[in-house]
Design a protein around this motif. Sequence first.
Motif, PDB file in Angstrom:
ATOM      1  N   SER A   1      -3.663  10.993   1.191  1.00 22.79           N
ATOM      2  CA  SER A   1      -3.899   9.848   2.067  1.00 22.79           C
ATOM      3  C   SER A   1      -3.367   8.571   1.433  1.00 22.79           C
ATOM      4  N   LEU A   2      -3.016   7.636   2.284  1.00 26.52           N
ATOM      5  CA  LEU A   2      -2.644   6.286   1.878  1.00 26.52           C
ATOM      6  C   LEU A   2      -3.156   5.308   2.928  1.00 26.52           C
ATOM      7  N   ARG A   3      -3.386   4.082   2.493  1.00 24.07           N
ATOM      8  CA  ARG A   3      -3.755   3.022   3.425  1.00 24.07           C
ATOM      9  C   ARG A   3      -2.781   1.873   3.268  1.00 24.07           C
ATOM     10  N   LEU A   4      -2.069   1.569   4.327  1.00 21.21           N
ATOM     11  CA  LEU A   4      -1.142   0.460   4.329  1.00 21.21           C
ATOM     12  C   LEU A   4      -1.819  -0.789   4.885  1.00 21.21           C
TER      13      LEU A   4
ATOM     14  N   LEU B   1      12.898  -2.585  19.715  1.00 22.68           N
ATOM     15  CA  LEU B   1      13.620  -3.762  20.201  1.00 22.68           C
ATOM     16  C   LEU B   1      12.716  -4.762  20.904  1.00 22.68           C
ATOM     17  N   HIS B   2      11.493  -4.369  21.217  1.00 22.75           N
ATOM     18  CA  HIS B   2      10.571  -5.250  21.946  1.00 22.75           C
ATOM     19  C   HIS B   2       9.754  -6.149  21.022  1.00 22.75           C
ATOM     20  N   TYR B   3       9.930  -6.012  19.721  1.00 22.16           N
ATOM     21  CA  TYR B   3       9.118  -6.752  18.757  1.00 22.16           C
ATOM     22  C   TYR B   3       9.905  -7.904  18.159  1.00 22.16           C
ATOM     23  N   ASP B   4       9.193  -8.984  17.901  1.00 23.96           N
ATOM     24  CA  ASP B   4       9.828 -10.237  17.535  1.00 23.96           C
ATOM     25  C   ASP B   4       9.861 -10.502  16.032  1.00 23.96           C
ATOM     26  N   TYR B   5       8.879 -10.026  15.318  1.00 24.79           N
ATOM     27  CA  TYR B   5       8.767 -10.322  13.889  1.00 24.79           C
ATOM     28  C   TYR B   5       8.514  -9.031  13.123  1.00 24.79           C
ATOM     29  N   TRP B   6       9.098  -8.984  11.918  1.00 28.09           N
ATOM     30  CA  TRP B   6       9.034  -7.774  11.105  1.00 28.09           C
ATOM     31  C   TRP B   6       8.726  -8.117   9.651  1.00 28.09           C
ATOM     32  N   GLY B   7       8.012  -7.195   9.012  1.00 34.78           N
ATOM     33  CA  GLY B   7       7.837  -7.297   7.570  1.00 34.78           C
ATOM     34  C   GLY B   7       9.029  -6.688   6.854  1.00 34.78           C
ATOM     35  N   GLN B   8       8.959  -6.681   5.534  1.00 41.16           N
ATOM     36  CA  GLN B   8      10.079  -6.188   4.734  1.00 41.16           C
ATOM     37  C   GLN B   8      10.024  -4.687   4.502  1.00 41.16           C
ATOM     38  N   GLY B   9       8.879  -4.078   4.790  1.00 36.68           N
ATOM     39  CA  GLY B   9       8.718  -2.644   4.648  1.00 36.68           C
ATOM     40  C   GLY B   9       8.091  -2.229   3.332  1.00 36.68           C
ATOM     41  N   THR B  10       7.429  -1.080   3.365  1.00 36.11           N
ATOM     42  CA  THR B  10       6.859  -0.475   2.165  1.00 36.11           C
ATOM     43  C   THR B  10       7.146   1.024   2.216  1.00 36.11           C
TER      44      THR B  10
ATOM     45  N   GLY C   1       0.780  -1.232   0.000  1.00 41.57           N
ATOM     46  CA  GLY C   1       0.000   0.000   0.000  1.00 41.57           C
ATOM     47  C   GLY C   1       0.809   1.277   0.000  1.00 41.57           C
ATOM     48  N   GLY C   2       2.123   1.158   0.069  1.00 38.52           N
ATOM     49  CA  GLY C   2       2.942   2.362   0.033  1.00 38.52           C
ATOM     50  C   GLY C   2       2.908   3.015  -1.342  1.00 38.52           C
ATOM     51  N   GLY C   3       3.467   4.214  -1.413  1.00 36.89           N
ATOM     52  CA  GLY C   3       3.498   4.922  -2.685  1.00 36.89           C
ATOM     53  C   GLY C   3       3.922   6.356  -2.495  1.00 36.89           C
ATOM     54  N   SER C   4       3.723   7.147  -3.538  1.00 34.99           N
ATOM     55  CA  SER C   4       4.079   8.565  -3.529  1.00 34.99           C
ATOM     56  C   SER C   4       2.819   9.402  -3.596  1.00 34.99           C
ATOM     57  N   VAL C   5       2.720  10.354  -2.692  1.00 42.62           N
ATOM     58  CA  VAL C   5       1.560  11.242  -2.661  1.00 42.62           C
ATOM     59  C   VAL C   5       2.022  12.663  -2.377  1.00 42.62           C
ATOM     60  N   GLN C   6       1.161  13.606  -2.669  1.00 43.43           N
ATOM     61  CA  GLN C   6       1.439  14.992  -2.317  1.00 43.43           C
ATOM     62  C   GLN C   6       0.987  15.258  -0.884  1.00 43.43           C
ATOM     63  N   ALA C   7       1.569  16.272  -0.297  1.00 34.01           N
ATOM     64  CA  ALA C   7       1.195  16.667   1.060  1.00 34.01           C
ATOM     65  C   ALA C   7      -0.306  16.909   1.134  1.00 34.01           C
TER      66      ALA C   7
END
Length: 126
Positions: free
Chosen positions: A17-20, A111-120, A8-14
């Motif tokens: 809105s975006l929804r991840l 540091l308190h979190y165990d699992y992570w996504g790859q990011g967007t 859901g990531g992308g490029s937007v103007q100030a």
Amino acid sequence: QVQLVESGGGSVQAGGSLRLSCAASGYTYSAYLMGWFRQAPGKEREGFAVIDSDGITGYADSVKGRFTISKDNAKNTLYLQMNDLKPEDTALYYCAVRDGWLDRRRWFGALHYDYWGQGTQVTVSS
């Protein structure tokens, strides 16, 4: 093994809105603390929106009133609705999961979190 996949990531103007979304698999979705983090170039990863298994949420001041975290247990998906985006929101956005209870004062600590996504990537232009 927990797997998290953001989209859901992308490029937007100030002002835009975006929804991840963060699709989760490999565990009982409703049993954990889940959060959204972001990292801009040259900066530390920061937590800013978290939701617990009871649906209680927490937000950093920088996004309060503009971002909303939610989850759909039936779809095993975490969401982040981002409104009124600003150039300073530009960053790589990650979702993360923690096994078990965590003091609310530590909810934004990566540091308190165990699992992570790859990011967007989210890019906001002025």
